[in-house]
Scaffold this motif. Structure first.
Motif: not given
Lengths: 561, 88
Positions: A284-285, A287-292, A330, A333-334, B44, B78, B81, B85
């Motif tokens: 889950h971490k 997924a959040i890093l990717i979202g950011l 997104s 959701t995260a 990033y 994403h 994923m 989850n």
């Protein structure tokens, strides 16, 4: 800017002459590529230099050393500068005047928001007495301090005081070398930006309650170092653009300059010295890093495209807005699986996205802390997303974006023009793709326990399936081949360290795969089922096989034709 | 280079590779800069994997047009994923 504009015109005229020389030259003359433009061989060096000079001008005449521009200029056939002009191009005073001018442009940009039709609703009085949008006041105050330092002739106890203030603004980042030119003296020690940043900021965290003007800077950190902000369209173009060297090359100087794909610049490369495991990552971490990360990149891409190509933006803005709204959904959701800290970071990311959307649409965005609901243009976020997707779809139907893109010589298709920012709701891959992908994943996890022959057989089997599968798109086929190639390449690297014998076997395998290619589409040599019962054994040094993945690449191309 | 691995560059910077693009034949990675404690920062970037003379290099992708292209693919991954989850 009169001086620099004059200089730019001279350069562009010279580029034009070089292009004309190539166009009118006899066909036997050797043509080379310089600065992404085909030119006669004798003009290669000069063209590169001219492009570098344009880059310096585009970057507000920032230079890595005092005479960089003049040194380049001396290589060209441009008319000579008089002594006075040469001084202007090199002197620190000139640099400081330019810097002051940029600051004043930006301050005016912020201040004139008050008069814009979509003016912000909250204002504060800055220390110079001007009414400034609350969201911009911190940056505005930084500009005031920077002006003060410039007026003092950069006199400060802290050599990097100005540099630090500048980094907290949306001005184009300045290198340490350029800062030295501006300061007119050598740095006493190197500036450790990353250490300062990480200690001061860490992962950007912003809760809904943290909306005081002084914390606007921390909000901006969510946008990452790829940002700047889009809200201030009053800024002049060159100053609002983030430092993107490749884009300078892709922006035609004149409309008739042919554009070619950018070539790799070796000096931009950073060598990888180590690859290691990172055991801290949780699903889950991640997924959040990717979202950011996607938030940061989406904002960055929108900002630069907006600033560089206003004509295209007019057509693609709807897509971009839909994309940004999709990213907000997104992130939302995260949020449900995030820790408290991550939730705050995600909220900060969505605040940044909402700001960009508001800046682009002029519509107000609002977050209600008690319900956790975002509203944009009076609609709840999901409704706004649906509306914007519908608008974007309609716009895409009306405008032949792809043609516009190819006319400008821009890489890629619709994605390049903003459609890439449309959320991928309807872009799911096919079921067959996932089945084949699963086979590759299985091979990936088992490859170390298979001997060379079995690896080859399994690769052959999957290759056949990819080639023969009619229910996947060509794009999906390409992706699957790429995955397979990468896997083989990795296996190849591991095996090549084992034994020289692999070279011979590589040749044999290449030949056998070539045969396979000839037979493909009608004869499946092996099925995956045949492979299931193959006995696995530990990788034997003597059995190691070096697979030539280029054969597979050719196969993929052949199929797509 | 592989997703979920940390790469250390010659300049000492460390990046965690979060996603790899499947969009083109080139390897483009969505990466996050790690601090001294190997914790993710808020910086990033997209890094392109380049092999030259037997050595591995990365190049930072700042080109908005390429980033825009990559976003579609990254978003798709994403979303998969997030769905996984949710199902887990």
């Amino acid at each position: 800017m009169v001086l620099l504009d004059k200089e730019r015109n001279l350069i562009e005229e010279r580029i034009q002459k070089i292009i004309e020389a190539r166009e009118t030259a006899p066909s036997e003359r050797k043509i080379v590529i310089a600065g992404n433009i085909p030119v006669l061989e004798e003009h290669e060096k000069e063209m590169k230099v001219l492009k570098d000079m344009l880059k310096i001008i585009d970057n507000n005449f920032r230079q890595d050393h005092k005479t960089e521009y003049l040194d380049l200029r001396d290589v060209t056939k441009l008319p000579e500068l008089n002594e006075k002009d040469r001084e202007l191009y090199t002197s620190t005073d000139f640099q400081r005047k330019e810097e002051l001018r940029k600051i004043e442009t930006r301050m005016n940009g912020i201040a004139t928001k008050y008069f814009s039709p979509t003016k912000p609703t909250s204002y504060q009085k800055a220390s110079d007495g001007r009414e400034i949008n609350t969201g911009d006041i911190q940056e505005y105050e930084n500009y005031l301090k920077m002006k003060d330092i410039l007026y003092r002739g950069m006199d400060s106890n802290d050599y990097y005081e100005y540099f630090k203030l500048r980094e907290k603004t949306r001005m184009v980042p300045m290198s340490e070398g350029q800062y030295e030119v501006l300061m007119g003296k050598t740095a006493p020690f190197p500036y450790e930006k990353s250490v300062v940043e990480n200690k001061e900021e860490g992962l950007a965290v912003r809760s809904p309650e943290m909306s005081s003007p002084n914390e606007e800077t921390s909000l901006a950190t969510v946008q990452s170092n790829l940002e700047p902000d889009t809200n201030d369209h009053n800024y002049d173009d060159t100053e609002s653009i983030i430092d993107v060297p490749n884009l300078n090359e892709q922006t035609p100087t004149k409309q008739n300059i042919p554009e070619l794909p950018p070539h790799e610049e070796v000096e931009e490369l950073e060598e990888v010295t180590k690859i290691s495991l990172w055991d801290k990552i949780k699903k889950h971490k991640k997924a959040i890093l990717i979202g950011l990360g996607l938030t940061a990149i989406a904002i960055s891409a929108v900002v630069v495209i907006t600033q560089l190509m206003p004509a295209i933006v007019a057509a693609s803005q709807a897509s971009q807005i839909a994309g940004l709204a999709g990213q907000m959904v997104s992130n939302g959701t995260a949020w449900w699986t995030a820790t408290a800290g991550e939730q705050a970071a995600l909220h900060g990311a969505n605040t940044a996205l909402a700001n960009v959307i508001s800046g682009m649409t002029g519509a107000a965005s609002n977050y209600t802390a008690s319900t956790g609901v975002w509203t944009i243009a009076g609609q709840a976020l999901p409704q706004f997303l649906n509306t914007s997707i519908a608008t974007a779809t309609a716009a895409a139907g009306k405008v032949t974006l792809l043609q516009a893109g190819s006319a400008l010589g821009i890489v890629g298709g619709l994605g390049s023009l903003g459609a890439g920012l449309i959320p991928s709701k309807d872009r799911k891959k096919s079921t067959k793709y996932y089945e084949l992908n699963n086979s590759i994943e299985k091979l990936k996890s088992n490859i170390k326990s298979l001997n060379g022959n079995d690896q080859t057989k399994l690769v052959q089997s999957i290759t056949n399936k990819i080639i023969e599968e009619d229910n996947i798109s060509e794009k999906e086929r390409e992706i699957l081949f790429r995955k397979l190639r990468k896997l083989i390449k990795k296996s190849k690297m591991q095996n090549s360290m084992l034994d020289d014998k692999s070279v011979t076997q590589d040749k044999e395998l290449t030949e056998s795969l070539a045969e396979l290619r000839e037979q493909n589409s009608s004869n499946t040599i092996l099925t995956e089922e045949d492979i299931v019962n193959i006995e696995r054994e530990n990788l034997d040094k003597k059995e190691a096989i070096d697979v030539d993945y280029t054969v597979l690449e050719e196969t993929a191309i052949a199929r797509s034709l | 280079m592989e997703v979920d691995k940390v790469i250390t560059l010659k300049n000492g910077k460390k990046y965690l590779l979060l996603l790899e693009s499947e969009l083109t034949l080139e390897g483009y990675y969505l990466a996050v800069l790690l601090d001294d404690n190997e914790e993710p920062t808020n910086t990033y970037t997209v890094l392109q994997e380049i092999e030259q003379n037997g050595k591995l290099y990365t190049k930072k992708i700042n080109d908005a047009l390429i980033l825009n292209e990559l976003l579609v693919d990254y978003r798709s991954q994403h979303e998969d994923m997030l769905e996984e989850n949710k199902a887990a």
